[in-house]
Design a protein around this motif. Structure first.
Motif, PDB file in Angstrom:
ATOM      1  N   LEU A 190     -46.597  90.179  89.275  1.00 45.79           N
ATOM      2  CA  LEU A 190     -45.559  89.288  89.767  1.00 45.79           C
ATOM      3  C   LEU A 190     -44.247  90.063  89.764  1.00 45.79           C
ATOM      4  CD1 LEU A 190     -44.667  86.348  90.506  1.00 45.79           C
ATOM      5  CD2 LEU A 190     -44.333  85.977  88.055  1.00 45.79           C
ATOM      6  N   GLU A 191     -43.567  90.032  90.915  1.00 47.68           N
ATOM      7  CA  GLU A 191     -42.256  90.693  90.995  1.00 47.68           C
ATOM      8  C   GLU A 191     -41.247  89.651  91.439  1.00 47.68           C
ATOM      9  OE1 GLU A 191     -42.256  94.316  93.522  1.00 47.68           O
ATOM     10  OE2 GLU A 191     -44.413  94.252  93.161  1.00 47.68           O
ATOM     11  N   MET A 192     -40.114  89.579  90.768  1.00 47.80           N
ATOM     12  CA  MET A 192     -39.082  88.625  91.157  1.00 47.80           C
ATOM     13  C   MET A 192     -37.711  89.230  90.940  1.00 47.80           C
ATOM     14  SD  MET A 192     -40.589  85.151  89.468  1.00 47.80           S
ATOM     15  CE  MET A 192     -40.293  83.822  90.577  1.00 47.80           C
ATOM     16  N   THR A 193     -36.785  88.812  91.782  1.00 41.24           N
ATOM     17  CA  THR A 193     -35.384  89.160  91.531  1.00 41.24           C
ATOM     18  C   THR A 193     -34.552  87.891  91.614  1.00 41.24           C
ATOM     19  OG1 THR A 193     -35.015  89.625  93.849  1.00 41.24           O
ATOM     20  CG2 THR A 193     -35.523  91.506  92.445  1.00 41.24           C
ATOM     21  N   PHE A 194     -33.486  87.897  90.840  1.00 38.60           N
ATOM     22  CA  PHE A 194     -32.612  86.725  90.771  1.00 38.60           C
ATOM     23  C   PHE A 194     -31.166  87.161  90.892  1.00 38.60           C
ATOM     24  CE2 PHE A 194     -36.178  86.347  87.846  1.00 38.60           C
ATOM     25  CZ  PHE A 194     -36.802  85.200  88.301  1.00 38.60           C
ATOM     26  N   LEU A 195     -30.276  86.186  90.830  1.00 34.65           N
ATOM     27  CA  LEU A 195     -28.833  86.417  90.713  1.00 34.65           C
ATOM     28  C   LEU A 195     -28.352  87.468  91.692  1.00 34.65           C
ATOM     29  CD1 LEU A 195     -28.633  86.521  86.815  1.00 34.65           C
ATOM     30  CD2 LEU A 195     -28.044  84.603  88.290  1.00 34.65           C
ATOM     31  N   HIS A 196     -28.614  87.224  92.945  1.00 33.67           N
ATOM     32  CA  HIS A 196     -28.194  88.168  93.976  1.00 33.67           C
ATOM     33  C   HIS A 196     -28.677  89.572  93.634  1.00 33.67           C
ATOM     34  CE1 HIS A 196     -25.893  84.960  95.675  1.00 33.67           C
ATOM     35  NE2 HIS A 196     -25.400  84.710  94.479  1.00 33.67           N
ATOM     36  N   LYS A 197     -29.896  89.629  93.238  1.00 30.91           N
ATOM     37  CA  LYS A 197     -30.579  90.897  92.955  1.00 30.91           C
ATOM     38  C   LYS A 197     -29.980  91.650  91.774  1.00 30.91           C
ATOM     39  CE  LYS A 197     -32.033  91.393  97.753  1.00 30.91           C
ATOM     40  NZ  LYS A 197     -32.140  92.257  98.910  1.00 30.91           N
ATOM     41  N   ARG A 198     -29.250  90.974  90.919  1.00 31.39           N
ATOM     42  CA  ARG A 198     -28.727  91.673  89.743  1.00 31.39           C
ATOM     43  C   ARG A 198     -29.701  91.633  88.577  1.00 31.39           C
ATOM     44  NH1 ARG A 198     -22.414  90.814  88.641  1.00 31.39           N
ATOM     45  NH2 ARG A 198     -23.102  91.712  86.660  1.00 31.39           N
ATOM     46  N   LEU A 199     -30.753  90.868  88.725  1.00 27.78           N
ATOM     47  CA  LEU A 199     -31.745  90.805  87.662  1.00 27.78           C
ATOM     48  C   LEU A 199     -33.118  90.728  88.305  1.00 27.78           C
ATOM     49  CD1 LEU A 199     -32.351  90.449  84.606  1.00 27.78           C
ATOM     50  CD2 LEU A 199     -32.221  87.985  84.997  1.00 27.78           C
ATOM     51  N   GLY A 200     -34.031  91.475  87.764  1.00 24.68           N
ATOM     52  CA  GLY A 200     -35.365  91.410  88.337  1.00 24.68           C
ATOM     53  C   GLY A 200     -36.405  91.881  87.364  1.00 24.68           C
ATOM     54  N   PHE A 201     -37.638  91.584  87.680  1.00 23.73           N
ATOM     55  CA  PHE A 201     -38.705  92.111  86.837  1.00 23.73           C
ATOM     56  C   PHE A 201     -39.951  92.352  87.659  1.00 23.73           C
ATOM     57  CE2 PHE A 201     -39.623  87.578  86.645  1.00 23.73           C
ATOM     58  CZ  PHE A 201     -41.005  87.548  86.755  1.00 23.73           C
ATOM     59  N   VAL A 243     -50.767  94.390  79.394  1.00 21.90           N
ATOM     60  CA  VAL A 243     -49.657  93.847  80.163  1.00 21.90           C
ATOM     61  C   VAL A 243     -48.605  94.942  80.285  1.00 21.90           C
ATOM     62  CG1 VAL A 243     -49.987  91.451  79.495  1.00 21.90           C
ATOM     63  CG2 VAL A 243     -48.533  92.908  78.106  1.00 21.90           C
ATOM     64  N   GLU A 244     -47.924  94.903  81.397  1.00 25.54           N
ATOM     65  CA  GLU A 244     -46.817  95.825  81.626  1.00 25.54           C
ATOM     66  C   GLU A 244     -45.657  95.015  82.157  1.00 25.54           C
ATOM     67  OE1 GLU A 244     -49.773  99.352  83.094  1.00 25.54           O
ATOM     68  OE2 GLU A 244     -48.459  98.364  84.531  1.00 25.54           O
ATOM     69  N   LEU A 245     -44.496  95.347  81.680  1.00 23.51           N
ATOM     70  CA  LEU A 245     -43.333  94.608  82.132  1.00 23.51           C
ATOM     71  C   LEU A 245     -42.205  95.603  82.354  1.00 23.51           C
ATOM     72  CD1 LEU A 245     -42.168  91.768  82.597  1.00 23.51           C
ATOM     73  CD2 LEU A 245     -41.486  91.765  80.198  1.00 23.51           C
ATOM     74  N   ASN A 246     -41.619  95.498  83.503  1.00 16.29           N
ATOM     75  CA  ASN A 246     -40.459  96.321  83.811  1.00 16.29           C
ATOM     76  C   ASN A 246     -39.334  95.352  84.189  1.00 16.29           C
ATOM     77  OD1 ASN A 246     -39.531  98.309  86.669  1.00 16.29           O
ATOM     78  ND2 ASN A 246     -38.758  98.445  84.596  1.00 16.29           N
ATOM     79  N   VAL A 247     -38.305  95.298  83.369  1.00 14.59           N
ATOM     80  CA  VAL A 247     -37.181  94.385  83.621  1.00 14.59           C
ATOM     81  C   VAL A 247     -35.954  95.238  83.907  1.00 14.59           C
ATOM     82  CG1 VAL A 247     -35.748  92.538  82.677  1.00 14.59           C
ATOM     83  CG2 VAL A 247     -38.135  92.733  81.982  1.00 14.59           C
ATOM     84  N   TYR A 248     -35.235  94.881  84.929  1.00 10.27           N
ATOM     85  CA  TYR A 248     -34.013  95.628  85.200  1.00 10.27           C
ATOM     86  C   TYR A 248     -32.899  94.657  85.514  1.00 10.27           C
ATOM     87  CZ  TYR A 248     -36.358  95.000  89.693  1.00 10.27           C
ATOM     88  OH  TYR A 248     -37.042  94.483  90.748  1.00 10.27           O
ATOM     89  N   GLY A 249     -31.722  95.085  85.185  1.00 10.21           N
ATOM     90  CA  GLY A 249     -30.612  94.183  85.429  1.00 10.21           C
ATOM     91  C   GLY A 249     -29.305  94.928  85.441  1.00 10.21           C
ATOM     92  N   ILE A 250     -28.317  94.257  85.971  1.00 12.45           N
ATOM     93  CA  ILE A 250     -26.964  94.814  85.981  1.00 12.45           C
ATOM     94  C   ILE A 250     -26.084  93.815  85.252  1.00 12.45           C
ATOM     95  CG2 ILE A 250     -25.117  95.740  87.423  1.00 12.45           C
ATOM     96  CD1 ILE A 250     -27.176  96.045  89.663  1.00 12.45           C
ATOM     97  N   PRO A 251     -25.954  93.966  83.933  1.00 10.96           N
ATOM     98  CA  PRO A 251     -25.174  92.981  83.188  1.00 10.96           C
ATOM     99  C   PRO A 251     -23.717  92.963  83.609  1.00 10.96           C
ATOM    100  CG  PRO A 251     -26.499  94.339  81.708  1.00 10.96           C
ATOM    101  CD  PRO A 251     -26.577  94.959  83.063  1.00 10.96           C
ATOM    102  N   LEU A 252     -23.216  94.089  84.044  1.00  6.78           N
ATOM    103  CA  LEU A 252     -21.794  94.170  84.337  1.00  6.78           C
ATOM    104  C   LEU A 252     -21.608  95.009  85.588  1.00  6.78           C
ATOM    105  CD1 LEU A 252     -19.734  92.885  82.465  1.00  6.78           C
ATOM    106  CD2 LEU A 252     -19.219  95.170  81.580  1.00  6.78           C
ATOM    107  N   GLN A 253     -20.826  94.491  86.508  1.00  3.13           N
ATOM    108  CA  GLN A 253     -20.545  95.296  87.683  1.00  3.13           C
ATOM    109  C   GLN A 253     -19.166  94.936  88.221  1.00  3.13           C
ATOM    110  OE1 GLN A 253     -23.305  94.904  91.006  1.00  3.13           O
ATOM    111  NE2 GLN A 253     -23.145  97.116  91.310  1.00  3.13           N
ATOM    112  N   THR A 254     -18.299  95.930  88.233  1.00  6.03           N
ATOM    113  CA  THR A 254     -16.997  95.727  88.856  1.00  6.03           C
ATOM    114  C   THR A 254     -16.834  96.828  89.882  1.00  6.03           C
ATOM    115  OG1 THR A 254     -15.800  97.188  87.364  1.00  6.03           O
ATOM    116  CG2 THR A 254     -16.083  94.914  86.631  1.00  6.03           C
ATOM    117  N   LYS A 255     -15.681  96.903  90.468  1.00  9.70           N
ATOM    118  CA  LYS A 255     -15.470  97.899  91.506  1.00  9.70           C
ATOM    119  C   LYS A 255     -15.704  99.317  90.952  1.00  9.70           C
ATOM    120  CE  LYS A 255     -11.871  99.346  94.777  1.00  9.70           C
ATOM    121  NZ  LYS A 255     -11.303 100.503  94.067  1.00  9.70           N
TER     122      LYS A 255
END
Lengths: 480, 1089
Positions: B758-769, B808-820
């Motif tokens: 299962l692959e999903m992304t959320f929050l305007h692609k700032r979080l996914g797994f 099981v394998e899990l790959n989680v990625y995210g961008i907790p903080l993003q500014t200019k």
């Protein structure tokens, strides 16, 4: 479309014939067919190496018989054979490296298509000799472990071989060697040079086989149900066995590695200083002023000064007697597998027990001691003086202690035989080491640990049949 | 749709049937132009690529499509609907967020990641080549879920890499590396020398050829984890594939106006040992095994006459006793020590204070230094491109006289001969030369002395000065110095050893391919490819005259000198032919298909020769300089052939549903003729349900499912028996029945696997797994099973055994903080694999994989995970350890107690990366939970009194090493056989006491191998293009990097839980004399012209 067809044709072209591909799977560096003699030679060498080696991983019997003790690392002197998996290695050597090669040698020799009458006769002798060496090996094993896989052994199609009862194996060995004696025809040849022990001499093998029959019989002398078999075997064999030390079965080693006596590797090439004389043996020999002392031990403590380390205790190498350089520094030092002296001791015991005329006991005994002293380099005069001492001279009332002690002394560096003699005759008194791995002296080897993992059900049954898989379990013939 | 339709119609009216669209593609990272970006009209095969300046132009047939797809490996794919403008400029991002990622799959086929029905994970070349290592595999640790990397710690050594657990009981479990279509194995060389080494005997970890892959040349790595992903490769890929694509002439963004790009990078790294992976010693007692020498009031020492004492007794150290259960240190006690016997020493015939040595073994180690310089030149014209790179890697190890040098050359090029015919080729040549690898295992290993057999009174720097002064083997471990025998008994002078008994080895490795591609029509192409991987290696081992005697050479006899060499050659050639078909059946339904064939031939041979009985002339290392006639050399020669045919069909429907099916048929030379053919089918599907939901909060969501079967053939020549040939006995020829019984009726083995993801992304692609669950069953395994020796054999080849892996394998990625200016990315990989041995062979319940010194075995046991460590355990009564009447722990009489397992419970890697303007920084934390290791170092080292737990005060407040009569000794915690607390006090003043091997079960030395490591950290600065203007430099970056910086947590004392004998399933879970871990700090410079 044409193009596509063209490509498909190209695909078809790549698949070559199955056989052509399979031909790649040939090991071009190892033979599939060899002479049977070469396997017999290999078995002889492996048997001799395993018997004589002092490598702590393979053979601890020169410690167990308390001829020697260890200097720094005293684990094996304290009966720890577990850390180094010693029983596993021995079991492997006997079954895989000796008996399987003998088995294959026999089947290859049997399969040889011979036409000349003398070749056919030699083939018959060779097969009997193979069986004699096999019986000798089986006797070692059954007397070491008790019940072992025998009738179902050496069959790769049965990976869970059942264990046979030790006594029934022993009886089968007696009948096998009896048949082999009958089969040997000394007027014909056998292996020739491929026989490292006797050079193919059938007369010697016949004497050896008779000696082996004596040995097999005397081993079960205390088993009352077999007294008739013991008597008939010894009576039949006693006159056919070695007439003199000239017929001793000695495995003669060569000067260069890897064909030197393993003792030379363990004592000289290794550069290690692991062994010194044990007090058990040295005290006994010093007390009787044994003429073999200078041949057994180095005079590193001064002329005619011999001192053994307390058995199983840490010992400073420099403070105790070392193994004689005559032994340790000679790569070709011969390894006796059976000797005239040894058989004379068995016959002395048979006489003492009344199996053969008791009156002959002193003669056999004196012959045995004298042959041992002479074997090591002493003189007949020294033997006579030695034997004249009351502590040494034969005495029917104390035959067990007398024969036991003298046979034990004569088996120096033949640790397995010395320890087995001690097990049967309970003499001399051994010293308990300071921290034995179990309570009491060892009376057998434990089964290999991988029999527990690979042949578990049969192992469990055998362990309970013999009274527990412990070092301290006494085997059926070791009754008093 | 309506809008688009209107637009479309409008367009039709507004212009002709086709229109020319053009523009520039730039990188979001730095704004530079991107050459080589694929531009494709959606739903067609019409496409082009951007030129060197990132510019493209394309004719779009209005009927065919109205959307352009811009894709570039390692960057996101963008789809842009055509508007009114004919100029479309695109900015491509390279980030984990790239959902329309194009990934490289089996056989090098590029696919959109979203269409795949199986798990893959990509790593960019940049992320692994920041921190230089002599082995690329080390850089993969913690970066990919489901991948377990275990670094041996040996200089130039092999690294174990296993994907989704061990599947084969006795065979190879290493992942396969495929570089530009060239398969490269990570199997260690299986010759005479290394077989002995793998059991923990004397030897070296000579590494594996996979370590020759040059990190600097890597564009991207794609990890294909499951059987469905690798089924097209056939059997060799059953353990997963690390697919590596190297850089081409078009990959550099910075091609100059002349079409040439030049880049240079340099890296300097210094390594120091991590003290937590080296012993901390007790400091109170010196050399000896116990209080039983002749020293009277000082029973840990000898008291006797020495050559210079004129018959008077004097106290001297027991030099043969390589342990520290000797006399208590006392600065007022004057003792003749080892150097008192050395005429060259200032202490000759002098007694010196009995104290703990000022310079312990840790001072033996050097700072390791490695430098890596890479020069790369690439260029491209419209039809031709090339790339050349040269890397020079130099390393000196932490042990004296250890170094490794590697020169790697790589050349790749491609040329478009005609419009539809392209040829390309890559060639890599690597020469590696090593001197002084560390010995592994128990014998002949300096580290074994430091960890197991050592006297605390010996000053290591004093050993150095004695060697420097004399050049001779002046050792602390003299045989009988009081009698004038100064020869070493168990240990050489370590410095003499390192500079005289060193090994050297070299390897010349060539690998590459030639390839031609013919586009027959716009939907059909044919590719032909030949690949080659070949190397020759030479290993030379020396034992200088005067060494401690040890097993050596072919005869393994004990000698004090010798020389042995192994020459090995290996060659694998693959010939592939593939037809690709790709067509849109309808606008929504696309079909691609593949038909291919593969011919593989592997040839290897080796010859091992050695002196026999020692050297005649010291220092002359040649076989002819043999004291006894040399024994016959040992030769091996193997040829394996596999012919395969394969095909695949992929269907895609409207960006929503994808279905793949593959089938491969192999015919192998190693199987019986009648069983030589086997098949691997696979089917996989994916469903992008976000395209149905069309919810803002869920930009992307996909489920995937697959099933695959992979077959495998037998090892070479395992169908029929041959005889072994021991060295002849004089003139008597010897042959022997081999130890392994071969089997003429072997069938191919099979691995069946199922996977869901299962692959999903959320929050305007700032979080996914990306999550996966899988199960594989390997059945009918071809293996040599250990059998009772009573059969006359050790092992027998059979088809047997079922091994199951679930995980099981899990790959989680995210961008907790993003500014200019600032962004913080987190990437977490987690994997847990549960392995179970379901069945073995006949009624065999346990398969012994390896038996090690110390009496432990590594096994496959039914009902347990693969790799159980077995041995003697404590005896327990109501949960308490039972102490025998002698005061020591009781041990089970059985040796088949499961004490641990080499496999960990789970693995995780956490990467945090930060960018702030031109600064980037990242760090990687690598975690392993569980797994066990048996430490022979502790087994012996505690028994010889080296470690702090063997000293100190007892329950009475007295030194435990005092005699019991003086209030010493210890009372072991436990109960007696009748359940009462143990009260028996035992001596703790000697070996075979309460610590170490003699009195404890194996269980006492099995440790948890968990760890938390700061594996890697780096910070770098990119100079902006403005700053570099007019300098001739296009880009410049500087970085500080570090690896293995900190073991944050571990349970194994004084060693790294990862350290081992080298790669291979059967060498794990046992440590003896392992190297300490090196913490590396480095500096990077990259410049492009």
């Amino acid at each position: 479309m044409k193009k596509i067809l063209f490509i498909l044709l190209a695909f078809l072209a790549i698949s070559c014939s199955k056989q052509k591909l399979a031909d790649l799977n040939k090991d071009v560096k190892h033979p599939t067919d060899v002479p049977g003699n070469s396997l017999f030679s290999n078995a002889e060498k492996n048997l001799s190496d395993q018997t004589v080696t002092l490598n702590v991983n393979d053979n601890n019997f020169d410690l167990w018989s308390q001829y020697l003790t260890e200097t720094t690392y005293t684990d094996e002197s304290n009966y720890d054979i577990f850390t180094r998996n010693v029983p596993d290695r021995a079991w492997r050597t006997y079954y895989r490296d000796i008996l399987e090669d003998l088995n294959r040698a026999d089947s290859l020799i049997k399969g040889e298509n011979l036409t000349a009458a003398e070749d056919i006769a030699a083939q018959k002798n060779s097969r009997a000799i193979i069986d004699i060496v096999a019986v000798y090996t089986w006797d070692r094993m059954v007397t070491l472990w008790g019940n072992i896989p025998y009738t179902q052994a050496l069959n790769i199609n049965n990976v869970l071989p059942a264990y046979d009862d030790a006594l029934s194996i022993h009886k089968d060995l007696i009948s096998r060697v009896t048949a082999d004696i009958a089969a040997l025809d000394a007027s014909n040849g056998s292996f020739g040079d491929a026989d490292i022990i006797y050079g193919g001499d059938v007369t010697n093998w016949k004497a050896f086989a008779n000696g082996l029959l004596v040995k097999l019989a005397i081993q079960i002398a205390d088993v009352s149900s077999e007294s008739a078999l013991v008597t008939s075997s010894i009576t039949a064999a006693k006159d056919g066995t070695f007439a003199s030390p000239a017929e001793n079965a000695i495995f003669k080693y060569l000067g260069g590695t890897p064909n030197t006596n393993p003792l030379y590797v363990d004592l000289t090439l290794s550069g290690r200083l692991d062994y010194v004389a044990a007090n058990t043996l040295v005290d006994e020999m010093n007390a009787a002023n044994d003429p073999r002392l200078p041949f057994y031990f180095d005079q590193n403590l001064g002329t005619n000064t011999y001192k053994g380390g307390a058995y199983g205790h840490s010992a400073a190498y420099g403070n105790f007697s070392h193994i004689s350089p005559v032994i340790s520094e000679d790569p070709t030092f011969g390894n006796p597998l059976m000797t005239y002296s040894e058989i004379q001791f068995y016959l002395a015991e048979a006489a003492a027990r009344g199996i053969i005329p008791t009156a002959d006991a002193p003669t056999y005994y004196d012959n045995a001691v004298k042959a041992s002293i002479e074997y090591w380099g002493g003189t007949a005069a020294q033997a006579a003086i030695y034997l004249a001492q009351s502590s040494v001279a034969y005495d029917q009332a104390t035959w067990k202690s007398k024969i036991g002690t003298q046979a034990w002394i004569s088996f120096y560096l033949r640790g397995y035989e010395g320890w087995t003699e001690w097990r049967r005759l309970d003499a001399p008194a051994m010293n308990m080491p300071p921290s034995p791995s179990q309570d009491g002296f060892p009376y057998r080897y434990t089964y290999p640990s991988n029999e527990q993992t690979l042949n578990g059900a049969n192992y469990t049954q055998a362990a309970s049949a013999i009274g527990g898989d412990k070092l301290t379990t006494k085997l059926y013939w070791d009754v008093n | 749709m309506m809008l688009a339709f209107l637009f479309f119609v409008g367009l039709n009216f507004a212009s002709a049937q086709t229109r020319m669209i053009s523009g520039t593609v730039t990188s979001a990272d730095d704004g530079t132009a991107l050459p080589g970006v694929t531009v494709q009209v959606k739903g067609t095969t019409v496409g082009t690529t951007t030129d060197l300046n990132g510019k493209y132009s394309i004719n779009v047939d209005a009927k065919a499509g109205n959307t352009l797809i811009f894709s570039f490996v390692g960057m996101g794919t963008q789809e842009i609907a055509l508007g009114s403008s004919n100029i479309i400029n695109v900015v491509l991002k390279s980030s984990a967020m790239a959902i329309n990622e194009v990934v490289v799959t089996a056989l090098g086929i590029s696919r959109e990641k979203k269409s795949l029905g199986y798990a893959t994970q990509e790593i960019s070349g940049n992320s692994i080549n920041a921190v230089k290592s002599d082995n690329i595999i080390n850089s993969l640790s913690g970066r990919v879920s489901g991948v377990q990397v275990k670094t041996s710690g040996n200089m130039g050594g092999s690294t174990n890499i296993i994907i989704r657990g061990s599947k084969s009981l006795t065979g190879n479990n290493q992942a396969l590396f495929v570089v530009d279509g060239v398969p490269i194995s990570n199997q260690t060389d299986n010759s005479v020398n290394s077989r002995y080494q793998k059991r923990g005997g004397a030897g070296y970890d000579f590494g594996s050829a996979a370590s020759d892959i040059n990190a600097n040349d890597i564009k991207s790595i794609s990890v294909l984890k499951g059987a469905a992903a690798t089924a097209l490769y056939g059997s060799r890929a059953a353990n997963g594939v690390i697919l590596i694509t190297t850089k081409t002439g078009r990959d550099d963004k910075y091609l100059g106006s002349n079409g040439l790009g030049v880049s240079f990078s340099t890296n300097v790294t210094a390594g120091v040992i991590d003290k937590s992976t080296f012993p901390t010693y007790q400091t109170q007692y010196g050399g000896g095994y116990g209080p039983y020498y002749s020293g009277g009031a000082h029973p840990g020492l000898y008291n006797g006459p020495l050559p210079w004492t004129g018959g008077q007794d004097a106290l001297y150290v027991p030099t043969t006793e390589d342990a520290s259960y000797g006399a208590k240190f006392d600065p007022n006690l004057m003792v003749y020590q080892w150097n008192s016997f050395v005429p060259e020493s200032k202490n000759y015939q002098k007694a010196t204070p009995w104290v703990n040595a000022a310079n312990g073994p840790i001072t033996f180690f050097n700072t390791a230094v490695s430098t890596s310089n890479t020069l790369a030149v690439n260029g491209a014209s419209k039809s031709t491109s090339f790339r050349f790179s040269y890397t020079n890697f130099q390393q000196t190890g932490i042990l004296p006289n250890s170094k490794l040098a590697k020169n790697s050359f790589s050349l790749s090029g491609s040329h478009q001969v005609t419009k539809n015919f392209t040829v390309s080729s890559t060639a890599n040549f690597v020469h590696q030369a090593t001197t002084g690898r560390n010995n592994t295992g128990y014998n002949d290993n300096v580290l074994t002395s430091f960890r197991q057999w050592w006297e605390m009174n010996v000053d290591v720097q004093e050993l150095k000065s004695m060697y420097d002064l004399t050049g001779n083997n002046v050792t602390w471990n003299m045989s009988q110095p009081e009698k004038g025998n100064l020869k070493p008994i168990y240990w050489n002078n370590f410095y003499w050893e390192r500079f005289n008994n060193y090994e050297t080895d070299s390897r010349d490795h060539l690998f590459g391919n030639v390839q031609a591609k013919w586009d027959i029509t716009d939907y059909l192409s044919v590719t032909g490819r030949a690949t080659l991987d070949t190397y020759n290696s030479l290993w030379e081992v020396r034992k200088a005259s005067g060494s401690v005697a040890g097993a050596f050479g072919i005869g393994l006899g004990d000698v004090t000198s010798g020389y042995a060499r192994t020459n090995r050659s290996f060659m694998e050639a693959n010939y592939d032919l593939m037809i690709n078909f790709k067509k849109n059946i309808t606008e929504k339904l696309n079909l691609s298909a593949l038909l291919g064939s593969n011919i593989r031939r592997t040839y290897s041979s080796s010859i091992f020769a050695s002196t026999n009985g020692g050297l005649i002339v010291p220092g002359l290392y040649s076989v002819a300089n043999s004291a006894s006639p040399p024994l016959a050399s040992l030769e091996t020669q193997q040829t394996i052939g596999v012919n395969g045919v394969f095909g695949s069909v992929s269907l895609g429907y409207n960006n929503l549903l994808y279905l793949d099916a593959t089938l491969r048929r192999d015919q192998s030379s190693t199987l019986p003729v009648d069983n030589s053919i086997y098949y691997y089918p696979s089917i996989s599907g994916s469903f992008i349900f976000s395209n149905l939901l069309k919810a803002d909060w869920l930009p992307f969501a996909k489920v995937r499912l697959n099933y695959a079967e992979v077959g495998n053939d037998a090892p070479f020549a395992s169908l029929y028996d041959t005889y072994a040939q021991p060295s002849p006995f004089g003139n008597v020829t010897l042959f022997s029945v081999p130890n392994i019984k071969n089997n003429s009726e072997l069938k191919p083995e099979k691995t069946k696997s199922m996977e869901a993801g299962l692959e999903m992304t959320f929050l305007h692609k700032r979080l996914g797994f990306d999550a996966a669950v899988y199960r594989t069953n390997t059945i009918n395994q071809i293996m040599p099973v250990a059998v009772s020796y009573a059969t006359g054999y050790s092992t027998k080849y059979v088809n047997a055994g079922v091994v199951q892996n679930k995980g099981v394998e899990l790959n989680v990625y995210g961008i907790p903080l993003q500014t200019k200016d600032f962004s913080w990315n987190v990437n977490i990989n987690f994997s847990a694999n549960r392995n179970k041995v379901v069945s073995l062979f006949d009624s065999v319940k346990n398969l012994q994989l390896q038996s090690f010194q110390g009496g432990v075995t590594v096994n496959a046991t039914i009902g347990h995970p693969y790799g159980t460590i077995q041995g003697k355990d404590y005896v327990y009564l109501n949960g308490e350890k039972v102490v025998g009447s002698n005061g020591y722990y009781e041990r089970t009489s059985t040796t088949n107690n499961v004490l641990g397992n080499v496999n960990p419970d789970w693995h995780a890697g956490i990467t945090n990366s930060f960018t702030y303007k031109s600064w980037t920084a990242s760090f990687l934390i690598d975690i392993q939970k569980g797994g066990s290791v048996f430490s022979l170092d502790q087994y012996y080292g505690q028994g010889t009194g080296l470690y702090p737990n063997t000293v100190g005060t007892n329950d009475l407040g007295n030194p435990m090493r005092s005699a019991i009569s003086d209030g010493g000794g210890v009372v072991l915690k436990g109960v007696t056989e009748d359940g009462k607390p143990n009260m028996k006090r035992v001596n703790a003043d000697r070996y075979s006491g309460p610590f170490g091997w003699a009195r404890n079960p194996n269980a006492a030395f099995v440790y948890d191998a968990s760890y938390v490591k700061l594996r890697e950290a780096q910070i770098s600065y990119n100079f902006s293009s403005k700053l570099l203007k007019n300098t001739g430099i296009r880009s410049l970056s500087l970085g500080l990097v570090g690896s293995n910086l900190w073991i944050i947590f571990k349970n194994l004392p004084y060693a790294d839980p990862e350290a081992n004998l080298g790669a291979g399933s059967n060498t794990q879970g046992w440590q003896s004399g392992v190297m300490p871990t090196t913490r590396n700090f480095g500096f990077n410079l990259k410049v492009q012209f």
